[in-house]
Design a protein around this motif. Sequence first.
Motif, PDB file in Angstrom:
ATOM      1  N   GLU A   2     -19.305  -2.125  60.888  1.00  0.00           N
ATOM      2  CA  GLU A   2     -17.953  -1.582  61.039  1.00  0.00           C
ATOM      3  C   GLU A   2     -17.968  -0.086  60.780  1.00  0.00           C
ATOM      4  N   ILE A   3     -17.408   0.667  61.709  1.00  0.00           N
ATOM      5  CA  ILE A   3     -17.342   2.122  61.583  1.00  0.00           C
ATOM      6  C   ILE A   3     -15.880   2.505  61.435  1.00  0.00           C
ATOM      7  N   THR A   4     -15.586   3.293  60.428  1.00  0.00           N
ATOM      8  CA  THR A   4     -14.224   3.777  60.249  1.00  0.00           C
ATOM      9  C   THR A   4     -14.190   5.263  60.545  1.00  0.00           C
ATOM     10  N   ALA A   5     -13.008   5.768  60.786  1.00  0.00           N
ATOM     11  CA  ALA A   5     -12.841   7.197  61.056  1.00  0.00           C
ATOM     12  C   ALA A   5     -12.618   7.976  59.762  1.00  0.00           C
ATOM     13  N   SER A   6     -12.971   7.350  58.632  1.00  0.00           N
ATOM     14  CA  SER A   6     -12.767   8.043  57.360  1.00  0.00           C
ATOM     15  C   SER A   6     -13.582   9.325  57.331  1.00  0.00           C
ATOM     16  N   GLU A   7     -13.112  10.240  56.536  1.00  0.00           N
ATOM     17  CA  GLU A   7     -13.789  11.528  56.484  1.00  0.00           C
ATOM     18  C   GLU A   7     -14.519  11.692  55.163  1.00  0.00           C
ATOM     19  N   MET A   8     -15.562  12.489  55.208  1.00  0.00           N
ATOM     20  CA  MET A   8     -16.293  12.887  54.018  1.00  0.00           C
ATOM     21  C   MET A   8     -15.884  14.324  53.756  1.00  0.00           C
ATOM     22  N   LYS A   9     -15.332  14.570  52.573  1.00  0.00           N
ATOM     23  CA  LYS A   9     -14.730  15.867  52.300  1.00  0.00           C
ATOM     24  C   LYS A   9     -15.592  16.692  51.347  1.00  0.00           C
ATOM     25  N   GLY A  10     -15.791  17.954  51.721  1.00  0.00           N
ATOM     26  CA  GLY A  10     -16.448  18.926  50.872  1.00  0.00           C
ATOM     27  C   GLY A  10     -15.419  19.915  50.363  1.00  0.00           C
ATOM     28  N   THR A  11     -15.878  21.006  49.791  1.00  0.00           N
ATOM     29  CA  THR A  11     -14.938  21.979  49.235  1.00  0.00           C
ATOM     30  C   THR A  11     -14.268  22.825  50.310  1.00  0.00           C
ATOM     31  N   GLY A 112     -22.894  31.677  58.749  1.00  0.00           N
ATOM     32  CA  GLY A 112     -23.129  32.491  57.564  1.00  0.00           C
ATOM     33  C   GLY A 112     -22.111  32.310  56.459  1.00  0.00           C
ATOM     34  N   GLN A 113     -21.269  31.283  56.553  1.00  0.00           N
ATOM     35  CA  GLN A 113     -20.233  31.068  55.546  1.00  0.00           C
ATOM     36  C   GLN A 113     -20.465  29.798  54.722  1.00  0.00           C
ATOM     37  N   GLY A 114     -21.599  29.149  54.927  1.00  0.00           N
ATOM     38  CA  GLY A 114     -21.935  27.964  54.145  1.00  0.00           C
ATOM     39  C   GLY A 114     -21.413  26.658  54.697  1.00  0.00           C
ATOM     40  N   TYR A 115     -20.694  26.693  55.819  1.00  0.00           N
ATOM     41  CA  TYR A 115     -20.107  25.465  56.357  1.00  0.00           C
ATOM     42  C   TYR A 115     -21.170  24.465  56.822  1.00  0.00           C
ATOM     43  N   THR A 116     -22.210  24.952  57.476  1.00  0.00           N
ATOM     44  CA  THR A 116     -23.226  24.026  57.978  1.00  0.00           C
ATOM     45  C   THR A 116     -23.994  23.406  56.823  1.00  0.00           C
ATOM     46  N   THR A 117     -24.322  24.186  55.816  1.00  0.00           N
ATOM     47  CA  THR A 117     -25.016  23.638  54.652  1.00  0.00           C
ATOM     48  C   THR A 117     -24.177  22.538  54.016  1.00  0.00           C
ATOM     49  N   GLU A 118     -22.885  22.785  53.871  1.00  0.00           N
ATOM     50  CA  GLU A 118     -22.000  21.780  53.291  1.00  0.00           C
ATOM     51  C   GLU A 118     -21.950  20.532  54.168  1.00  0.00           C
ATOM     52  N   ALA A 119     -21.888  20.709  55.485  1.00  0.00           N
ATOM     53  CA  ALA A 119     -21.859  19.569  56.407  1.00  0.00           C
ATOM     54  C   ALA A 119     -23.154  18.768  56.322  1.00  0.00           C
ATOM     55  N   VAL A 120     -24.295  19.462  56.231  1.00  0.00           N
ATOM     56  CA  VAL A 120     -25.577  18.752  56.114  1.00  0.00           C
ATOM     57  C   VAL A 120     -25.599  17.947  54.815  1.00  0.00           C
ATOM     58  N   LYS A 121     -25.136  18.523  53.728  1.00  0.00           N
ATOM     59  CA  LYS A 121     -25.107  17.785  52.458  1.00  0.00           C
ATOM     60  C   LYS A 121     -24.220  16.549  52.559  1.00  0.00           C
ATOM     61  N   LEU A 122     -23.084  16.666  53.244  1.00  0.00           N
ATOM     62  CA  LEU A 122     -22.199  15.514  53.414  1.00  0.00           C
ATOM     63  C   LEU A 122     -22.859  14.424  54.256  1.00  0.00           C
ATOM     64  N   VAL A 123     -23.562  14.817  55.308  1.00  0.00           N
ATOM     65  CA  VAL A 123     -24.193  13.819  56.173  1.00  0.00           C
ATOM     66  C   VAL A 123     -25.402  13.189  55.467  1.00  0.00           C
ATOM     67  N   VAL A 124     -26.095  13.941  54.626  1.00  0.00           N
ATOM     68  CA  VAL A 124     -27.191  13.376  53.835  1.00  0.00           C
ATOM     69  C   VAL A 124     -26.625  12.319  52.887  1.00  0.00           C
ATOM     70  N   TYR A 126     -23.852  10.602  53.175  1.00  0.00           N
ATOM     71  CA  TYR A 126     -23.432   9.462  53.981  1.00  0.00           C
ATOM     72  C   TYR A 126     -24.638   8.621  54.405  1.00  0.00           C
ATOM     73  N   SER A 127     -25.688   9.288  54.833  1.00  0.00           N
ATOM     74  CA  SER A 127     -26.893   8.599  55.312  1.00  0.00           C
ATOM     75  C   SER A 127     -27.541   7.761  54.225  1.00  0.00           C
ATOM     76  N   PHE A 128     -27.652   8.346  53.041  1.00  0.00           N
ATOM     77  CA  PHE A 128     -28.340   7.651  51.961  1.00  0.00           C
ATOM     78  C   PHE A 128     -27.452   6.619  51.266  1.00  0.00           C
ATOM     79  N   ASN A 129     -26.179   6.931  51.074  1.00  0.00           N
ATOM     80  CA  ASN A 129     -25.310   6.041  50.303  1.00  0.00           C
ATOM     81  C   ASN A 129     -24.563   5.011  51.134  1.00  0.00           C
TER      82      ASN A 129
END
Length: 185
Positions: A2-11, A112-124, A126-129
């Motif tokens: 089951e896939i939900t459209a829930s979001e993973m939120k960073g700062t 250059g504003q840290g958004y991609t790093t934050e997105a990668v951390k969120l997807v990591v 999600y992937s592991f947990n």
Amino acid sequence: MEITASEMKGTAIHIRLLTESDAEAMLQLQLENKAFFESTSAQRSSEYYTLGGTKERIRSYTEAAEKDYDYYFGIFKNDGNGLIGTINLFAVMRGSIQSAYVGYALDEKHNGQGYTTEAVKLVVDYSFNELKLHRLEAGVMPHNLGSLRVLEKAGFEREGLARKNVKINGKWEDHVQLAIVNPND
């Protein structure tokens, strides 16, 4: 699965699976960044840059997530909710491997504003947990120093060089291979 459209939120940003309602914003992102995105990925057909083509891709992304093959997320700013990029898990492998590859693209004006790093951390996370994957991999052209920094800040480690690994704009390009392993395994 089951896939939900829930979001993973960073700062500063959040990620969520793309839906067909994101098609116009996705098309706009692709059109505004066409040359920038195609400098590090394969050239795309003219159909790719149409609303119909975008909707069809999003439908295929939804189907792939439902089958546990690929997961295609939008990257959205928390202050305004606008789509500023994409991040995906692709080639999910189960069985004794339990891994996937990570790819991403961020609107050039937001680099250059840290958004991609934050997105990668969120997807990591999600992937592991959530997906219970053991390992994530990514490949980056050696001259793409910004992308290498993104992955290293997110905990990926360099593992080697894959020579002539991906065909980009008609030329086989080398890629630095990076990976992160689930610390709970």
